[in-house]
Design an enzyme around this catalytic site. Structure first.
Site, PDB file in Angstrom:
ATOM      1  N   VAL A 100      39.074 -18.559 -71.664  1.00 46.03           N
ATOM      2  CA  VAL A 100      38.884 -19.852 -71.018  1.00 46.03           C
ATOM      3  C   VAL A 100      38.116 -20.738 -71.990  1.00 46.03           C
ATOM      4  O   VAL A 100      37.146 -20.301 -72.604  1.00 46.03           O
ATOM      5  CB  VAL A 100      38.102 -19.710 -69.695  1.00 46.03           C
ATOM      6  N   CYS A 101      38.566 -21.972 -72.140  1.00 44.69           N
ATOM      7  CA  CYS A 101      37.865 -22.958 -72.954  1.00 44.69           C
ATOM      8  C   CYS A 101      37.720 -22.441 -74.391  1.00 44.69           C
ATOM      9  O   CYS A 101      38.665 -21.904 -74.972  1.00 44.69           O
ATOM     10  CB  CYS A 101      36.532 -23.294 -72.292  1.00 44.69           C
ATOM     11  N   THR A 102      36.530 -22.576 -74.971  1.00 49.74           N
ATOM     12  CA  THR A 102      36.328 -22.177 -76.371  1.00 49.74           C
ATOM     13  C   THR A 102      36.192 -20.672 -76.550  1.00 49.74           C
ATOM     14  O   THR A 102      36.006 -20.199 -77.677  1.00 49.74           O
ATOM     15  CB  THR A 102      35.091 -22.882 -76.954  1.00 49.74           C
ATOM     16  N   THR A 120      42.966 -24.495 -75.673  1.00 52.55           N
ATOM     17  CA  THR A 120      41.516 -24.440 -75.491  1.00 52.55           C
ATOM     18  C   THR A 120      41.089 -25.801 -74.949  1.00 52.55           C
ATOM     19  O   THR A 120      41.933 -26.641 -74.624  1.00 52.55           O
ATOM     20  CB  THR A 120      40.806 -24.085 -76.824  1.00 52.55           C
ATOM     21  N   GLY A 150      42.607 -24.109 -70.786  1.00 49.22           N
ATOM     22  CA  GLY A 150      41.912 -25.264 -71.328  1.00 49.22           C
ATOM     23  C   GLY A 150      40.432 -25.220 -70.976  1.00 49.22           C
ATOM     24  O   GLY A 150      39.848 -24.161 -70.776  1.00 49.22           O
TER      25      GLY A 150
END
Length: 226
Positions: A100-102, A120, A150
């Site tokens: 998830v994300c970074t 990301t 993202g």
């Protein structure tokens, strides 16, 4: 048999990156959530409070699915050898590799994005190519057993998509209803493509600096690997 979902934490992790998916995954009857940190000690999140994991890197069960969150602590986590080695070991036999994300950049540091399609947080997408990945627009991107999400809130959508893929759409829909996940944000603009130009101009400089920090961390790791 239990389906082990392993979520590794590091200092400065964004709490919603993992608590959102964990809340959804916890509703699956045969899923076991294994939150882990290097020593098993509490981890301070970016929200100012700490989380006490149930496992450390030595006693954590093997993952059926590994879910790696992101957050401002990722700049340091990319070069945390113990964390990256743990992730790499877990990825060896996990059925699903997810982020998830970074958190994607920790997968990248472990060499798990090479030649794969991924996403990301919007502020960092241009750094994915440094990890050998092909940035693919989307709130959730699936490439075989690699599933990336993202930024931050994407983790909730991501978890429901994963649940649908593994346990079926009916299970995912029931969990969505149980959690009353019926988002109706008060404003549009949660992504640059939908944001007011003035708001984007205000926010963008933060991510320009953050992107530079991710690129520097990845370059440092690449230098150590030579």
């Amino acid at each position: 048999m239990a389906f082990n979902i392993v979520i590794p934490l590091f200092p400065g992790v964004t709490q919603l990156d993992f608590t959102g998916p964990a809340q959804m995954f916890a509703q699956v009857p045969d899923a076991t959530i294994c939150v882990v940190s290097e020593s098993g000690a509490s981890i301070k999140t970016d929200s100012g409070f700490s989380i006490l994991p149930g496992h450390d890197f030595h006693n954590c069960p093997q993952a059926d699915l590994i879910c790696i969150p992101g957050g401002p602590g990722v700049f340091t986590a990319i070069n945390n050898g113990a964390l990256v080695s743990f992730v790499d070991r877990q990825c060896e036999t996990a059925q699903y590799l997810t982020s998830v994300c970074t958190g994607a950049f920790i997968l990248g540091a472990a060499g798990r994005l090479q030649g794969r399609r991924a996403t990301t947080h919007w502020g960092y997408t241009s750094a994915l190519e440094v990890c050998g990945a092909e940035f693919t627009p989307g709130r959730i991107v699936m490439d075989g057993n690699l599933i990336t999400a993202g930024g931050v809130t994407s983790g909730i959508d991501f978890s429901l998509a994963v649940i649908a893929r593994i346990w079926g759409e009916r299970v995912a829909k029931a969990i969505q209803l149980r959690m009353e996940y019926n988002p109706a944000p008060p404003f549009t603009g949660g992504h640059p493509g939908a944001s007011e130009p003035a708001i984007l101009a205000e926010v963008q400089p933060f991510y320009d600096k953050a992107l530079a920090r991710v690129l520097a961390a990845l370059a440092e790791r690449a230098g150590k690997a030579k």
